[in-house]
Design a protein around this motif. Sequence first.
Motif, mmCIF file in Angstrom:
data_model
loop_
_atom_site.group_PDB
_atom_site.id
_atom_site.type_symbol
_atom_site.label_atom_id
_atom_site.label_comp_id
_atom_site.label_asym_id
_atom_site.label_seq_id
_atom_site.Cartn_x
_atom_site.Cartn_y
_atom_site.Cartn_z
ATOM 1 N N PHE A 141 8.026 -23.035 -6.387
ATOM 2 C CA PHE A 141 7.474 -21.690 -6.326
ATOM 3 C C PHE A 141 8.439 -20.803 -5.546
ATOM 4 O O PHE A 141 8.831 -21.148 -4.437
ATOM 5 N N GLY A 166 8.033 -17.922 -4.161
ATOM 6 C CA GLY A 166 7.461 -17.094 -3.098
ATOM 7 C C GLY A 166 7.562 -17.801 -1.761
ATOM 8 O O GLY A 166 8.263 -18.789 -1.601
ATOM 9 N N PRO A 200 1.750 -6.836 -3.194
ATOM 10 C CA PRO A 200 1.239 -8.216 -3.261
ATOM 11 C C PRO A 200 -0.244 -8.268 -2.923
ATOM 12 O O PRO A 200 -0.675 -7.705 -1.916
ATOM 13 N N PHE A 220 3.043 -14.049 -2.350
ATOM 14 C CA PHE A 220 3.646 -13.395 -3.499
ATOM 15 C C PHE A 220 4.448 -12.156 -3.106
ATOM 16 O O PHE A 220 5.030 -11.493 -3.952
ATOM 17 N N LEU A 276 7.902 -11.534 -4.372
ATOM 18 C CA LEU A 276 8.035 -11.554 -5.832
ATOM 19 C C LEU A 276 7.711 -10.209 -6.475
ATOM 20 O O LEU A 276 7.901 -10.047 -7.674
ATOM 21 N N THR A 277 7.223 -9.248 -5.710
ATOM 22 C CA THR A 277 6.787 -7.993 -6.323
ATOM 23 C C THR A 277 7.949 -7.266 -6.989
ATOM 24 O O THR A 277 9.043 -7.272 -6.442
ATOM 25 N N TYR A 319 5.202 -8.591 -9.709
ATOM 26 C CA TYR A 319 4.985 -9.819 -10.467
ATOM 27 C C TYR A 319 3.765 -9.624 -11.352
ATOM 28 O O TYR A 319 2.940 -8.732 -11.116
ATOM 29 N N VAL A 341 0.450 -11.321 -13.598
ATOM 30 C CA VAL A 341 -0.526 -12.406 -13.748
ATOM 31 C C VAL A 341 -1.207 -12.213 -15.094
ATOM 32 O O VAL A 341 -1.591 -11.093 -15.452
ATOM 33 N N ARG A 368 0.230 -17.000 -13.050
ATOM 34 C CA ARG A 368 1.366 -16.086 -12.904
ATOM 35 C C ARG A 368 2.218 -16.165 -14.166
ATOM 36 O O ARG A 368 2.366 -17.241 -14.758
ATOM 37 N N TRP A 386 4.314 -25.638 -4.930
ATOM 38 C CA TRP A 386 4.330 -24.813 -3.735
ATOM 39 C C TRP A 386 4.955 -25.578 -2.585
ATOM 40 O O TRP A 386 5.164 -26.792 -2.667
#
Length: 151
Positions: free
Chosen positions: A11, A13, A88, A93, A96-97, A99, A101, A115, A135
């Motif tokens: 992951f 993030g 986020p 997360f 990652l913005t 991002y 879903v 995601r 994760w």
Amino acid sequence: MAVDAHTVSEFPGTGAASDLMPSRTDDTEAFYSALDNDGRLLLQLCRACNRHRTPTVPVCPHCGAREFTWTAAAGTGRLYSWVRYHRPYLSPFASLTPYSVGLVELAEGPRMFGRLVGIPSPVIGMRVRTVLERWSDGVVVPAFGAAEEGE
Ligand SMILES: [Zn+2]
């Protein structure tokens, strides 16, 4: 095609999933163990009405029966809806913005959130496949990427 354990990736993030994941219970242990141990996405199949369901629940939402079997999902489906987060919603997360879903209608019928990975311009109805993300605390969660030709 079953979900392939080789699709598990780290992951990207930050932080642990433990703050986000529902607790593992007798009802959910088989689902998470299959993801963790061999990358399989399991669905409950009701023995009474023969319909798949997710998320894991002890009683069939269609007919109320309690008896079910676990079945391995094909891992493919179509994008039913999606949203892009520019801020986020959850702290892991943040890096990652923006991002996205998606709500994916799996080949077996039930819909699952995940995601969207490597899909810069999602399109409703596009074919997707399950990819698995590990994760930082070792928990594996399903996400979705674009399906390849023939999937
Ligand atoms: Zn049922």
